[in-house]
Design a protein around this motif. Structure first.
Motif, PDB file in Angstrom:
ATOM      1  N   LEU A 155      -6.903   5.895   0.231  1.00 38.89           N
ATOM      2  CA  LEU A 155      -5.681   5.681  -0.199  1.00 38.89           C
ATOM      3  C   LEU A 155      -5.081   4.278   0.347  1.00 38.89           C
ATOM      4  N   LYS A 212      -7.582  -2.868  -5.546  1.00 44.84           N
ATOM      5  CA  LYS A 212      -7.663  -1.834  -6.676  1.00 44.84           C
ATOM      6  C   LYS A 212      -8.972  -1.272  -7.173  1.00 44.84           C
ATOM      7  N   ALA A 234      -2.222   9.433  -4.261  1.00 47.64           N
ATOM      8  CA  ALA A 234      -1.592   8.491  -4.655  1.00 47.64           C
ATOM      9  C   ALA A 234      -0.466   8.907  -5.563  1.00 47.64           C
ATOM     10  N   GLU A 279       2.194   6.813  -7.786  1.00 46.22           N
ATOM     11  CA  GLU A 279       1.428   5.891  -8.359  1.00 46.22           C
ATOM     12  C   GLU A 279       0.598   6.533  -9.595  1.00 46.22           C
ATOM     13  N   ALA A 297      -3.672   4.567  -9.120  1.00 47.98           N
ATOM     14  CA  ALA A 297      -3.714   3.487  -8.114  1.00 47.98           C
ATOM     15  C   ALA A 297      -5.012   2.718  -7.911  1.00 47.98           C
ATOM     16  N   LEU A 314       3.865   2.880  -3.875  1.00 53.78           N
ATOM     17  CA  LEU A 314       2.704   2.382  -3.351  1.00 53.78           C
ATOM     18  C   LEU A 314       2.860   0.805  -4.080  1.00 53.78           C
ATOM     19  N   GLU A 315       3.543   0.678  -5.041  1.00 54.61           N
ATOM     20  CA  GLU A 315       3.704  -0.661  -5.690  1.00 54.61           C
ATOM     21  C   GLU A 315       4.329  -1.694  -4.486  1.00 54.61           C
ATOM     22  N   ARG A 360       2.275  -2.156  -1.684  1.00 58.89           N
ATOM     23  CA  ARG A 360       1.256  -3.067  -1.840  1.00 58.89           C
ATOM     24  C   ARG A 360       1.735  -4.644  -1.935  1.00 58.89           C
TER      25      ARG A 360
END
Length: 463
Positions: free
Chosen positions: A191, A198, A209, A215, A218, A450-451, A454
């Motif tokens: 992760l 990706k 994730a 997510e 992920a 997670l978005e 990132r």
């Protein structure tokens, strides 16, 4: 893995409650990377630990088990301390944890996380969780940092040699699941890699994730061959093995990876792919990804791409570099680490070959070949209140100035020149402390997607 929180320690922690000065009410500790291989790192993974472990209360059964094991182990056990937490705090640890937002790129030698007890009866508890908390941060942060630095190298060469950088999210694929010490390590490390890319074959990371960072999906992969599925056809039917991969998984807009060095990589490229299956590859309407899996990674990558260009042609892109047709690519997944990846891309550039032609797979060097000293992580006490009086707590060993620790309650500020750690009382009214409370008394107070993480790691947003 279900583990008793009281036993998630190094043995010596069990005796430390007797070693603090009498009337120790509060202990504040911080965590940092003291340097090491990288000048800066991607902070990631604390949310996993908080949700899975610290948000779960201890029980009477936990106390009974811990007393049985630790006393038999030869250590003291203060049942009163744990019974107090069970009764007064319903089993939740009375701690406040601050941390930088996950995904931030922070230079080393800065505070990343800070912990203090919220109940004066539990001054011993702050350092008691050091073992678990430090492990929960150093591993995913180190993996995320390695992956992030690889992304910077790939991005550099794409900028220099490719028409665009659109495909960078899939330029480094995680092959590391089988090379780590446990399923949990695969999930956490896998992760951490997905903060930056990706592409992954580490399925446990996808599950983690979903449960921790919300997510739904992920990472992504494609059908790919292993040696057994190719060699089971026999050497005389190698062509049929490859053809089956195209027939089964190929087609418009689809990609399939085929390991091609089971016998003779150069014969496979020149004769099987480049002649016997040439028309099938060119008419596939998808992408065939050839995978070498042996030999020197730099020389093999270069020669394989040159041979593919001899058979399938190339065009000169806008940057003046050679690029294979879209229907054929290479992935180098053997012998890849942060250094060899850079050597391959440099060699390709020197030979006027675009970085667009190649992707990479990284296994043990991504998820396993590092330790706590890769980034010299440490957690140290820095401030304590004893009998109502606050005092600095620090170490300054004459034999190693690199282990000198910080003093006081800390804050992290962002200036025009970058991040800087200061004492909390030196924080000016117009300065913002980048440390935010993420956990307090058993409750998660901040949760990042997670978005969002990132986007932070890619410098798209900063909050």
């Amino acid at each position: 893995m279900n583990i008793n929180p009281i036993l998630n320690i190094d043995s010596y922690k069990a005796s430390h409650y007797l070693q603090y000065p009498p009337q120790t009410e509060y202990v504040s500790s911080y965590l940092e990377s003291r340097g090491g291989k990288y000048a800066d790192g991607v902070f990631f993974g604390l949310q996993i630990f908080l949700k899975q472990y610290l948000c779960q209360p201890i029980t009477a059964a936990n106390i009974d088990e811990a007393e049985s094991i630790l006393t038999a182990h030869g250590l003291p056990f203060c049942r009163e301390n744990w019974t107090y937490i069970l009764n007064k705090h319903q089993g939740y640890f009375p701690l406040r944890i601050q941390a930088v937002p996950e995904g931030y790129i922070i230079p080393t030698q800065n505070v990343l996380c800070q912990v203090i007890n919220t109940d004066p009866m539990c001054g011993w508890l702050t350092s008691y969780i050091e073992t678990a908390l430090l492990r929960a941060i150093w591993y995913p942060t180190t993996v995320a940092t390695i992956s992030w630095h690889c992304r910077q190298v790939i991005y550099k060469y794409l900028l220099e040699t490719a028409d665009n950088t659109d495909g960078i999210d899939f330029k480094l694929h995680d092959f590391g699941a089988r090379g780590v010490s446990s399923t949990e390590s695969a999930a956490i490390g896998g992760l951490a890699h997905l903060v930056n890319f990706k592409g992954t074959d580490t399925v446990p990371a996808l599950v983690l994730a979903q449960s921790i960072y919300g997510e739904s999906m992920a990472g992504f992969s494609i059908p790919a061959a292993e040696h057994s599925t190719m060699t089971a056809w026999g050497q005389s039917r190698e062509k049929e093995a490859y053809e089956n991969m195209i027939d089964t998984f190929g087609g418009k807009g689809k990609a399939v990876a085929v390991v091609s060095d089971s016998y003779d990589l150069w014969h496979a490229i020149d004769h099987i792919w480049g002649e016997l299956l040439h028309d099938k590859v060119t008419n596939n309407q998808g992408t065939i990804v050839i995978r070498p899996d042996s030999g020197d990674p730099v020389r093999t990558s270069l020669e394989a791409i040159e041979r593919l260009m001899d058979k399938f042609g190339y065009h000169i892109n806008s940057k003046g570099y050679r690029q294979l047709p879209d229907y054929i690519r290479l992935i180098q997944g053997d012998g890849i680490n942060a250094e060899s990846l850079g050597h391959i891309l440099k060699t390709l550039k020197n030979n006027k070959i675009s970085a667009e032609n190649i992707a990479f797979g990284m296994g043990g060097s991504l998820l396993q070949k590092m330790n706590r000293d890769t980034m010299r992580f440490a957690m140290k006490a820095s401030y304590a209140c004893v009998a109502g009086q606050w005092r600095d707590v620090f170490k300054d060993p004459v034999t190693d100035s690199g282990k000198r620790s910080k003093r006081g309650r800390l804050a992290l500020i962002k200036t025009e020149t970058g991040y800087n750690t200061i004492r909390q009382e030196d924080l000016k009214p117009d300065q913002q402390d980048e440390l935010t409370v993420v956990f307090e008394n058993g409750q998660l107070t901040k949760a990042w997607s997670l978005e969002t993480i990132r986007r932070r790691a890619q410098g798209v947003i900063d909050f």
